[in-house]
Design an enzyme around this catalytic site. Structure first.
Site, PDB file in Angstrom:
ATOM      1  N   SER A   9       0.820  -1.145   0.012  1.00 55.57           N
ATOM      2  CA  SER A   9       0.144  -0.079   0.032  1.00 55.57           C
ATOM      3  C   SER A   9       0.895   1.215  -0.005  1.00 55.57           C
ATOM      4  O   SER A   9       1.878   1.342   0.419  1.00 55.57           O
ATOM      5  CB  SER A   9      -0.821  -0.199   1.134  1.00 55.57           C
ATOM      6  OG  SER A   9      -1.282   1.203   1.428  1.00 55.57           O
ATOM      7  N   TYR A  61      -1.835   5.360  -4.411  1.00 53.57           N
ATOM      8  CA  TYR A  61      -3.063   6.311  -4.273  1.00 53.57           C
ATOM      9  C   TYR A  61      -2.278   7.784  -5.063  1.00 53.57           C
ATOM     10  O   TYR A  61      -1.383   8.377  -4.530  1.00 53.57           O
ATOM     11  CB  TYR A  61      -3.187   6.834  -2.794  1.00 53.57           C
ATOM     12  CG  TYR A  61      -3.985   5.740  -2.013  1.00 53.57           C
ATOM     13  CD1 TYR A  61      -5.575   5.394  -2.588  1.00 53.57           C
ATOM     14  CD2 TYR A  61      -3.853   5.212  -0.866  1.00 53.57           C
ATOM     15  CE1 TYR A  61      -6.221   4.681  -2.053  1.00 53.57           C
ATOM     16  CE2 TYR A  61      -4.664   4.563   0.074  1.00 53.57           C
ATOM     17  CZ  TYR A  61      -5.981   4.141  -0.721  1.00 53.57           C
ATOM     18  OH  TYR A  61      -6.674   3.323  -0.042  1.00 53.57           O
ATOM     19  N   THR A 115      -5.816   2.661  -7.134  1.00 55.17           N
ATOM     20  CA  THR A 115      -6.869   2.437  -6.454  1.00 55.17           C
ATOM     21  C   THR A 115      -7.702   3.667  -6.625  1.00 55.17           C
ATOM     22  O   THR A 115      -7.601   4.751  -6.591  1.00 55.17           O
ATOM     23  CB  THR A 115      -6.804   2.464  -4.975  1.00 55.17           C
ATOM     24  OG1 THR A 115      -5.968   1.042  -4.615  1.00 55.17           O
ATOM     25  CG2 THR A 115      -7.987   2.250  -4.143  1.00 55.17           C
ATOM     26  N   LYS A 124      -8.024  -0.875  -9.415  1.00 56.76           N
ATOM     27  CA  LYS A 124      -8.336  -1.410  -8.332  1.00 56.76           C
ATOM     28  C   LYS A 124      -9.650  -0.526  -7.803  1.00 56.76           C
ATOM     29  O   LYS A 124      -9.380   0.605  -7.584  1.00 56.76           O
ATOM     30  CB  LYS A 124      -7.410  -1.571  -6.977  1.00 56.76           C
ATOM     31  CG  LYS A 124      -8.009  -2.140  -5.943  1.00 56.76           C
ATOM     32  CD  LYS A 124      -6.957  -2.585  -4.905  1.00 56.76           C
ATOM     33  CE  LYS A 124      -7.400  -3.131  -3.634  1.00 56.76           C
ATOM     34  NZ  LYS A 124      -8.187  -2.280  -2.591  1.00 56.76           N
ATOM     35  N   HIS A 164     -13.293  -2.048  -1.852  1.00 54.41           N
ATOM     36  CA  HIS A 164     -12.567  -1.965  -0.780  1.00 54.41           C
ATOM     37  C   HIS A 164     -13.103  -2.696   0.344  1.00 54.41           C
ATOM     38  O   HIS A 164     -12.883  -1.937   1.553  1.00 54.41           O
ATOM     39  CB  HIS A 164     -12.529  -0.285  -0.618  1.00 54.41           C
ATOM     40  CG  HIS A 164     -11.330   0.495  -0.205  1.00 54.41           C
ATOM     41  ND1 HIS A 164     -10.544   1.107  -1.031  1.00 54.41           N
ATOM     42  CD2 HIS A 164     -10.488   0.366   0.867  1.00 54.41           C
ATOM     43  CE1 HIS A 164      -9.614   1.425  -0.580  1.00 54.41           C
ATOM     44  NE2 HIS A 164      -9.564   0.964   0.692  1.00 54.41           N
TER      45      HIS A 164
HETATM   46  C1  FNR Z   1      -7.586  -1.919   3.030  1.00 52.03           C
HETATM   47  N1  FNR Z   1      -7.856  -1.881   1.823  1.00 52.03           N
HETATM   48  C2  FNR Z   1      -6.952  -0.737   1.021  1.00 52.03           C
HETATM   49  N2  FNR Z   1      -6.825  -0.786  -0.331  1.00 52.03           N
HETATM   50  C3  FNR Z   1      -5.986   0.114  -0.958  1.00 52.03           C
HETATM   51  O1  FNR Z   1      -6.029  -0.211  -2.065  1.00 52.03           O
HETATM   52  N3  FNR Z   1      -4.908   0.813  -0.309  1.00 52.03           N
HETATM   53  C4  FNR Z   1      -4.948   0.656   0.982  1.00 52.03           C
HETATM   54  O2  FNR Z   1      -4.141   1.377   1.621  1.00 52.03           O
HETATM   55  C5  FNR Z   1      -6.237  -0.149   1.540  1.00 52.03           C
HETATM   56  N4  FNR Z   1      -5.748  -0.275   3.048  1.00 52.03           N
HETATM   57  C6  FNR Z   1      -6.834  -0.908   3.925  1.00 52.03           C
HETATM   58  C7  FNR Z   1      -6.716  -1.177   5.150  1.00 52.03           C
HETATM   59  C8  FNR Z   1      -7.564  -2.031   5.861  1.00 52.03           C
HETATM   60  C9  FNR Z   1      -7.163  -2.254   7.358  1.00 52.03           C
HETATM   61  C10 FNR Z   1      -8.261  -3.038   5.213  1.00 52.03           C
HETATM   62  C11 FNR Z   1      -9.227  -3.773   5.765  1.00 52.03           C
HETATM   63  C12 FNR Z   1      -8.475  -2.832   3.799  1.00 52.03           C
HETATM   64  C13 FNR Z   1      -8.609  -2.384   0.920  1.00 52.03           C
HETATM   65  C14 FNR Z   1      -8.219  -3.990   0.445  1.00 52.03           C
HETATM   66  O3  FNR Z   1      -7.199  -3.986  -0.345  1.00 52.03           O
HETATM   67  C15 FNR Z   1      -9.059  -5.055   0.077  1.00 52.03           C
HETATM   68  O4  FNR Z   1      -9.728  -4.308  -0.905  1.00 52.03           O
HETATM   69  C16 FNR Z   1     -10.138  -5.541   0.875  1.00 52.03           C
HETATM   70  O5  FNR Z   1      -9.646  -5.560   2.328  1.00 52.03           O
HETATM   71  C17 FNR Z   1     -10.612  -6.857   0.557  1.00 52.03           C
HETATM   72  O6  FNR Z   1     -11.660  -7.089   1.216  1.00 52.03           O
HETATM   73  P1  FNR Z   1     -11.554  -8.195   2.481  1.00 52.03           P
HETATM   74  O7  FNR Z   1     -10.501  -9.462   2.133  1.00 52.03           O
HETATM   75  O8  FNR Z   1     -10.931  -7.326   3.850  1.00 52.03           O
HETATM   76  O9  FNR Z   1     -12.843  -8.756   2.976  1.00 52.03           O
HETATM   77  C1  LAC Z   2      -8.405   2.208   3.994  1.00 55.61           C
HETATM   78  C2  LAC Z   2      -7.735   3.202   3.203  1.00 55.61           C
HETATM   79  C3  LAC Z   2      -6.519   3.611   3.624  1.00 55.61           C
HETATM   80  O1  LAC Z   2      -9.162   1.114   3.516  1.00 55.61           O
HETATM   81  O2  LAC Z   2      -7.518   2.503   2.232  1.00 55.61           O
HETATM   82  O3  LAC Z   2      -8.531   2.237   5.236  1.00 55.61           O
END
Ligand code: FNR
Ligand code: LAC
Length: 339
Positions: free
Chosen positions: A107, A129, A155, A214, A238
């Site tokens: 990330s 990002y 994303t 994404k 997400h």
């Molecule tokens: C995320 N996700 C996420 N996506 C992204 O593109 N950049 C990021 O920094 C983050 N940060 C992030 C933090 C936390 C704590 C979570 C739970 C999720 C989204 C992640 O990439 C993904 O799309 C989802 O978590 C998929 O769903 P599940 O497997 O958590 O159900």
């Molecule tokens: C999140 C952001 C940082 O899901 O992507 O927390």
């Protein structure tokens, strides 16, 4: 207490060890969390059609993602601020993924720098990002190229900051933690109302890395992504953390696959908790699935070893379900496998 036997076990244990605000940030979704719940439920509604009397002595779970060889069609989704969950943070997750030859997506808002994470030396992509200032975005892209990241995962579902009420209620304990990719005094923003297809074109023209978008949830946007040169489309809401009442990702997967028409690879995340979930997604046209929260629960429970264990369990579940389904390789998983 016995060792975890599935990903749910990591979740239960992590909730016992994590503080209230880390838990809220990790578990939570937007608003009523309808989309968050629906992601898992959509996988659970599907059924597999087992074929029998096929020799499944040798199961091959390997595949290629944008040309990169990986051990299975299950990767680690990008997640921010991993130091909230374990002091070893992203490097521990990246090392566990590298140990198993699993794709790891770092990330932008990692707790550690992308150069530190890259020392794991496994298959890796960088999640971007895009920032309002093209020069800041460009600097991140140059660093990702230099550190050996094989693709840029942009994303696109964060046009506005999410309304995550669990976090809001705990606003005294700010979950925003140190960002390992920011310059001193810099803040890299996830919410980006200025994102446009035109900006995606500028990112594409600024790098030779393949582009993954994404956060695509409709056939229309999937077709636009291909038009704008995306090498892959990543179906995601997400993890239910952005627009509540968006459909489950699995429910829109076939629409996206049809719109892409073979012009790009398609991935999906959200609610993947079992090896069988990967089979269902691949049967519906995905090249791979990615896992978010469960990897962080495993990190919280046991650092690198915890994540190694979680990835091993997914691998074992995948092999078991493939054998019982009568498919020997990922390429053999077809639409007929699922109802
Ligand atoms: C995320 N996700 C996420 N996506 C992204 O593109 N950049 C990021 O920094 C983050 N940060 C992030 C933090 C936390 C704590 C979570 C739970 C999720 C989204 C992640 O990439 C993904 O799309 C989802 O978590 C998929 O769903 P599940 O497997 O958590 O159900
Ligand atoms: C999140 C952001 C940082 O899901 O992507 O927390």
């Amino acid at each position: 207490v016995s060792d975890p036997v599935n990903l749910h076990d990591f979740c239960a244990r992590a909730r016992d060890t994590l503080g209230e605000s880390a838990c809220a940030y990790l578990d939570g979704g937007a608003s009523d969390e309808i989309t968050l719940r629906e992601n898992e439920a959509a996988f659970q509604r599907r059924r597999l059609r087992p074929r029998v009397l096929r020799d499944v002595t040798d199961i091959d779970t390997t595949t290629r993602l944008l040309g990169a060889a990986v051990a299975m069609p299950i990767g680690v989704a990008p997640t921010a601020y991993n130091a909230l969950f374990h002091p070893d943070a992203e490097p521990a997750v990246a090392r566990a993924a590298a140990h198993r030859d699993v794709m790891y997506v770092a990330s932008t808002n990692s707790s550690c720098s992308m150069e530190t994470i890259a020392k794991a030396e496994g298959p890796r992509w960088f999640q971007l990002y895009a920032q309002e200032d093209d020069a800041v975005t460009g600097a991140l892209i140059r660093r990702a190229e230099a550190a050996g990241y094989g693709a840029l995962v942009v994303t696109v579902d964060t046009a506005a900051p999410a309304r995550r009420e669990r976090d809001t209620r705990l606003s005294d304990s700010d979950t925003r933690a140190a960002q390992g990719n920011a310059a001193p005094g810099q803040w890299l923003e996830a919410a980006a109302p200025f994102l446009t297809w035109e900006l995606i074109g500028r990112v594409r023209d600024s790098t030779s890395l393949p582009l993954v978008l994404k956060g695509i949830m409709t056939g229309e946007d999937a077709a636009l992504a291909v038009e704008h040169g995306a090498a892959a489309v990543w179906v995601s809401n997400h993890g239910g953390r952005q627009l509540d009442r968006a459909p489950a990702t699995l429910e829109v997967l076939e629409e996206v696959v049809a719109a892409v028409g073979g012009g790009a690879e398609v991935y999906v995340d959200g609610g993947v908790r079992r090896g069988a979930d990967a089979i269902i997604a691949v049967a519906l046209g995905a090249r791979a699935v990615f896992v978010g929260r469960p990897v962080l629960y495993a990190l919280a429970c046991g650092g690198e070893q915890g994540v190694r264990d979680a990835l091993r369990i997914l691998d074992e579940e995948l092999r078991n379900a493939m054998a019982l389904l009568g498919v020997r390789s990922v390429g053999d998983i077809s639409r007929e496998c699922v109802v």
